[in-house]
Design a protein around this motif. Structure first.
Motif, mmCIF file in Angstrom:
data_model
loop_
_atom_site.group_PDB
_atom_site.id
_atom_site.type_symbol
_atom_site.label_atom_id
_atom_site.label_comp_id
_atom_site.label_asym_id
_atom_site.label_seq_id
_atom_site.Cartn_x
_atom_site.Cartn_y
_atom_site.Cartn_z
ATOM 1 N N LYS A 212 21.900 77.045 50.062
ATOM 2 C CA LYS A 212 20.961 77.111 51.121
ATOM 3 C C LYS A 212 21.711 77.041 52.645
ATOM 4 O O LYS A 212 20.884 76.900 53.603
ATOM 5 C CB LYS A 212 19.845 76.024 51.004
ATOM 6 C CG LYS A 212 19.184 76.134 49.583
ATOM 7 C CD LYS A 212 18.548 77.311 49.260
ATOM 8 C CE LYS A 212 17.827 77.170 47.601
ATOM 9 N NZ LYS A 212 17.324 78.518 47.413
ATOM 10 N N TYR A 214 23.337 77.259 56.214
ATOM 11 C CA TYR A 214 23.348 78.195 57.375
ATOM 12 C C TYR A 214 24.649 78.273 57.895
ATOM 13 O O TYR A 214 25.701 77.571 57.869
ATOM 14 C CB TYR A 214 22.558 77.732 58.463
ATOM 15 C CG TYR A 214 21.124 77.849 58.245
ATOM 16 C CD1 TYR A 214 20.299 79.018 58.895
ATOM 17 C CD2 TYR A 214 20.407 77.035 57.397
ATOM 18 C CE1 TYR A 214 18.862 79.243 58.793
ATOM 19 C CE2 TYR A 214 18.898 77.271 57.066
ATOM 20 C CZ TYR A 214 18.187 78.246 57.727
ATOM 21 O OH TYR A 214 17.121 78.462 57.661
ATOM 22 N N ASP A 223 15.899 87.446 62.053
ATOM 23 C CA ASP A 223 15.578 86.611 61.102
ATOM 24 C C ASP A 223 16.745 85.881 60.762
ATOM 25 O O ASP A 223 17.628 86.261 60.036
ATOM 26 C CB ASP A 223 14.913 87.163 59.932
ATOM 27 C CG ASP A 223 14.179 86.543 58.885
ATOM 28 O OD1 ASP A 223 14.700 85.301 58.811
ATOM 29 O OD2 ASP A 223 13.429 86.700 57.890
ATOM 30 N N SER A 224 16.804 84.689 61.137
ATOM 31 C CA SER A 224 18.094 83.788 60.742
ATOM 32 C C SER A 224 18.211 83.205 59.478
ATOM 33 O O SER A 224 19.099 82.256 59.141
ATOM 34 C CB SER A 224 18.272 82.893 62.039
ATOM 35 O OG SER A 224 17.324 81.855 61.843
ATOM 36 N N ARG A 225 17.127 83.143 58.459
ATOM 37 C CA ARG A 225 17.159 82.606 57.102
ATOM 38 C C ARG A 225 18.054 83.109 56.250
ATOM 39 O O ARG A 225 18.355 84.398 56.115
ATOM 40 C CB ARG A 225 15.879 82.531 56.570
ATOM 41 C CG ARG A 225 14.597 81.820 57.270
ATOM 42 C CD ARG A 225 13.380 82.180 56.742
ATOM 43 N NE ARG A 225 12.946 83.538 56.893
ATOM 44 C CZ ARG A 225 11.737 84.076 56.272
ATOM 45 N NH1 ARG A 225 10.901 83.375 55.683
ATOM 46 N NH2 ARG A 225 11.543 85.345 56.595
#
Length: 253
Positions: A212, A214, A223-225
């Motif tokens: 998960k 970053y 959208d940085s997800r």
């Protein structure tokens, strides 16, 4: 090769005081065009994974002395060589890729004909040019070219054909080659792709359950997800390599 890398390589080869499988020394440019063509074909069909190098301006018979080629009346540019090869009748119309680089050694200009290594071997003529015979397959063994009136031994010819069809490389090397052909991969069902010309090569991918995190580049997206994937490359049932993938900008990239 870049100039600096090529200059280093040429100097290294000169220090060996011998010719080899993929390099040849010439005191001056060829006066006989059939000799030039023969040398280029032999280097294009060399049995190594290296670019062929015809190094012009090194006198091997005089302690490998450097001889400036700037005023050589037979000197040629890349365009001259391309034009020279263009009207020769190569099998399939496929010609070696060649270019000329000039480097400076001890304040002297030395020309290097670079013949690119590729998988389109063997190169041979379908129509005789001067003393270079049609349908003869020439290659280079150690420091010796196949004579113009001869053809290479059958085991050497087999190596060249295997190189063309990619059957002399490992499954992983083949897979890397196939991965450059994006349009030849098909996805009959979600999560699995196969290579249409060799369906024993498959790619399986799935969303990663445990990753998960970053990465900095994600924040450059609208959208940085993150959307992480586990990607496995198989040959038959053998796992060749496992890598992580990421869907960027909400899976738009």
């Amino acid at each position: 090769m870049h100039d600096i890398k090529l200059c280093y390589e040429v100097n290294r080869l000169i220090l060996l005081r011998q010719e080899g499988d993929y390099w040849d020394f010439k005191r001056e440019w060829h006066t006989d065009k059939s000799d030039l063509l023969h040398d280029i074909i032999c280097m294009a069909n060399n049995l190594t994974a290296e670019d062929g190098l015809i190094i012009i301006g090194v006198d091997e018979e005089n302690d490998y002395m450097i001889k400036d080629v700037e005023n050589d009346p037979n000197r040629k540019s890349t365009q001259n060589l391309v034009d020279f090869l263009k009207d020769k009748k190569f099998a399939g119309g496929v010609r070696p890729t060649v270019y000329v680089e000039t480097i400076i050694i001890k304040k002297n200009k030395v020309d290097v004909i670079v013949i690119k290594n590729d998988n389109r071997t063997p190169y041979f003529l379908t129509e005789k040019y001067s003393e270079v015979y049609a349908n003869n397959i020439y290659t280079r063994i150690m420091d010796t070219n196949t004579p113009k009136k001869s053809s290479a031994d059958i085991d050497k010819i087999e190596i060249l054909w295997k190189k063309r069809f990619g059957i002399n490389i490992s499954a992983l090397e083949k897979a890397k080659k196939y991965l450059t052909q994006k349009s030849d991969w098909f996805e009959p069902c979600g999560g699995t792709l196969y290579y249409k010309f060799a369906p024993e090569f498959t790619i399986k991918y799935s969303a990663s359950e445990d990753r998960k995190a970053y990465e900095f580049y994600l924040f450059g997206q609208t959208d940085s997800r993150p959307g992480w994937y586990d990607i496995d490359l198989y040959y038959h049932s053998t796992l060749l390599i496992s890598v992580s993938g990421v869907a960027l900008d909400g899976a738009r990239c």
